[in-house]
Enzyme design. Structure first.
Site, short mmCIF file in Angstrom:
data_model
loop_
_atom_site.label_atom_id
_atom_site.label_comp_id
_atom_site.label_asym_id
_atom_site.label_seq_id
_atom_site.Cartn_x
_atom_site.Cartn_y
_atom_site.Cartn_z
CD GLU A 215 -2.40 2.70 -3.50
OE1 GLU A 215 -3.37 3.44 -3.66
OE2 GLU A 215 -1.76 2.63 -2.43
CG ASP B 11 -1.87 1.17 1.26
OD1 ASP B 11 -2.70 1.27 0.35
OD2 ASP B 11 -1.77 2.00 2.19
#
Length: 482
Positions: free
Chosen positions: A262, A232
Site C-alpha cells: 500500500e 501496510d
C-alpha cells in the site's frame, strides 16, 4: 495470482468485534469460492494497542495472534489465534489463497518509558530541526511481559526507533527525531521525508531490528501457511528493507508469496519509482485509478470517461497493479475518505473485473455493506460481475474509448464473447464487433439494466446500448447456461 483471480478485502473499519470475524470468514469460505473469489485479504491478526477494538494498525505485539492476555484481552478484535488458523485452513480447503496484512512501520502501547535525547522537527519538513537538543520521556520499551518471551526474547527499546510524536515530560505533541538517528531513506518525499507516520517509528537501519523482523516473518508464515502478504504503509518504510525482506522470506518459505504494497499516492510517478526501488519484488494498489473513480462519481456526468485509465498503474505496469474501488481507509469517516458514490460502483467494478489487466480486489464494505454509515452492500451486481469475469472475461480485448461519456470494450476468446458499455452521463449506444460467428445471434444485458436485445449483423457487429449513469454487459443468449 491465478488466471482471472479476484481477491476480496474481508473487512471494513467499523466491523463489530462480535461475532468474531475469523468465525464468520470460516463459515463464508464455501460461498466465497462459489461466487468466484480466489484469494482473501484478511485484516492484521496481531495484538494492537486498542485490544478488542483495534482494527489492527495500532500495532503492539506482532507475535500475539490472539493467544496472550495483553492489552486487556486474549483475543483480538477478530478472534483468537486458533480461530484465525481455523479460518485460514477453511479457505485453503476450498482452494482459496490467503493474504496476511503486515504492519511493520511502527509500534504502540509500550510497556515502559525511557529518557532519550532528541530534537523537534518541522511537521511540514521533517528534515528541518527546529529545537535544540532536549531530554524527553518516551514510551519505547516493549518487553511483552505476558508473553513470557515465547517465540522471541527480543526487547524493543529506544534504539530500535527513529522518533516519536509525544514527550511525556512536557506533555507535548510534536515530531521528535532521536539524537544520532536519521529518518529512513528511500521513503516518500512528502513533508520533506515521510518516514514518520505514527507511534514509535521503527528504525530499519538497525541490523538487530532487521534480523528480528526477518525471524518474525519466517515464524509468522510457518505458523499460518499464508499464500501472500499485503504490506501496510510502504511509502513510510525504506524501500531497501522490503526488497530484501521479501526476498529472504521467499527463499526461506520456498513459495511465490504474492505480495502487494500500500503506497498511498495519487501520482503514478511515485508508484513507478517505488516499484523500481524494490526491483519489482511486489505489486502495488492502483491508488490513481481509485481517485479517478472517485472523481468520476462526483463529476455529475462531466468526467472524461475515455481517459479514466490515463496515469494509472494498471495502464503503466499492468502486471504489478492491484485494482480496487474502495477500501477501509477510503470509506466514510476515515482518514483517506474518498468514497466512490454508490451509483458509480457497478461501473467501477466492471472496469476492474471485466478487463484483462490488473488483479482486482473487491471490498467487503461494497459487497456486504457498512451498517455504521448506512451503506448497503451491492452483492447482487457484484455476484453477476464476478460470474461474468469467471465465465466470459477471457481472451482478447478491443477497446472503444472514443467518447467522453460512453465507453465500451469487447472480450472474446475461442469459446465466447462479452461486450461491456457504460456511461457516466445520459447513456447511449456503441457499435462494437463481437465476431462473425455470432451473425444473427441475440445478445442480452446480463446485468439486467437494459431490457433490449441486440441482434448481431452479418459482419459480427452489434449496436449495444446503456442507460444513463449505468453499465450493461452483453453476452450471447445461447451461450448462457447459468
Amino acid at each position: 495470482m491465478m488466471q482471472n483471480g479476484v481477491m476480496m478485502q474481508y473487512f471494513e473499519w467499523y466491523l463489530e468485534s462480535n461475532p468474531h470475524l475469523w468465525k464468520l470468514l470460516k463459515e463464508d469460505a464455501k460461498h466465497l469460492k462459489e461466487i468466484g473469489i480466489t484469494a482473501v485479504w484478511m485484516p492484521p491478526a496481531f495484538k494492537g494497542i486498542g485490544g478488542i477494538h483495534d482494527v489492527g494498525y495500532g500495532v503492539y505485539d506482532i507475535y500475539d495472534l490472539g493467544e496472550f492476555d495483553q492489552k486487556g484481552t486474549i483475543r483480538t478484535k477478530y478472534g483468537t489465534k486458533d480461530e484465525y488458523l481455523d479460518a485460514i485452513e477453511a479457505l485453503h480447503q476450498y482452494g482459496l489463497q490467503v493474504y496476511g496484512d503486515i504492519v511493520l512501520n511502527h509500534k504502540m502501547g509500550a510497556d515502559g518509558n525511557e529518557f532519550v535525547k532528541a530534537y523537534e522537527v518541522n511537521q511540514y519538513n521533517k528534515n528541518q530541526v527546529i529545537s535544540d537538543e532536549e531530554l524527553i520521556e518516551v514510551p519505547t520499551l516493549f518487553t511483552f511481559p505476558n508473553r513470557h518471551q515465547m517465540y522471541s526474547d527480543f526487547t524493543w527499546n529506544w534504539t530500535c526507533f527513529d522518533g516519536i510524536d509525544y514527550d511525556i515530560l512536557s506533555k507535548r505533541h510534536a515530531t521528535f527525531l532521536f539524537k544520532d538517528k536519521n529518518w529512513d531513506s528511500q521513503v516518500d518525499d512528502e513533508n520533506g521525508n515521510f518516514d514518520y507516520l505514527m507511534g514509535a517509528d521503527i528504525d530499519f537501519s538497525n541490523p538487530h531490528v532487521v534480523a528480528e523482523l526477518e525471524n518474525w516473518g519466517q515464524w509468522y508464515l510457518s505458523m499460518t501457511h499464508l499464500d501472500g502478504l499485503r504490506l501496510d504503509a510502504v511509502k513510510h518504510i525504506g524501500a531497501h528493507f522490503y526488497k530484501d525482506w521479501i526476498r529472504e522470506i521467499r527463499v526461506h518459505y520456498q513459495k511465490e508469496l504474492f505480495t502487494v504494497g500500500e503506497y498511498w499516492h495519487g501520482d503514478i510517478h511515485h508508484l513507478l519509482n517505488y516499484l523500481n526501488e524494490v526491483e519489482g519484488e511486489m505489486s502495488l494498489f492502483d491508488v490513481p485509478l481509485h481517485y479517478h473513480f472517485y472523481e468520476a462519481s462526483h463529476s455529475f456526468g462531466q468526467y472524461d470517461m475515455s481517459k479514466i485509465f490515463e496515469g494509472t498503474l494498471v495502464d503503466s505496469a499492468p502486471n504489478q497493479a492491484v485494482t480496487f474501488v474502495d477500501n477501509h481507509d477510503t470509506q466514510p469517516s476515515q482518514g483517506l475518505q474518498s468514497w466512490v458514490e454508490d451509483w458509480f460502483k457497478p461501473l467501477a467494478y466492471a472496469l476492474i473485473l471485466l478487463r484483462k489487466d490488473g488483479y482486482p480486489c473487491v471490498f467487503y464494505g461494497d459487497y456486504y455493506g457498512i451498517p455504521h454509515s448506512q451503506i448497503k452492500g451491492q452483492s447482487d451486481v457484484l455476484d453477476c460481475l464476478l460470474w461474468l469475469r469467471k465465465e466470459y472475461a477471457l481472451g482478447k480485448q478491443d477497446d472503444y474509448f472514443d467518447d467522453s461519456s460512453v465507453i465500451g470494450w469487447v472480450r472474446y476468446s475461442e469459446q465466447r464473447s462479452l461486450a461491456c458499455i457504460m456511461s457516466d452521463s445520459v447513456g447511449g449506444t456503441k457499435d462494437m464487433y463481437v465476431g462473425e460467428r455470432y451473425a444473427g445471434k441475440i445478445f442480452y444485458d446480463a446485468l439486467g439494466y437494459c431490457q433490449n436485445q441486440v441482434v448481431i449483423d452479418q459482419q459480427g457487429h452489434g449496436l449495444f446500448k446503456c442507460q444513463g449513469g449505468s453499465v450493461s454487459v452483453y453476452i450471447c443468449q445461447e451461450e448462457n447456461n447459468g
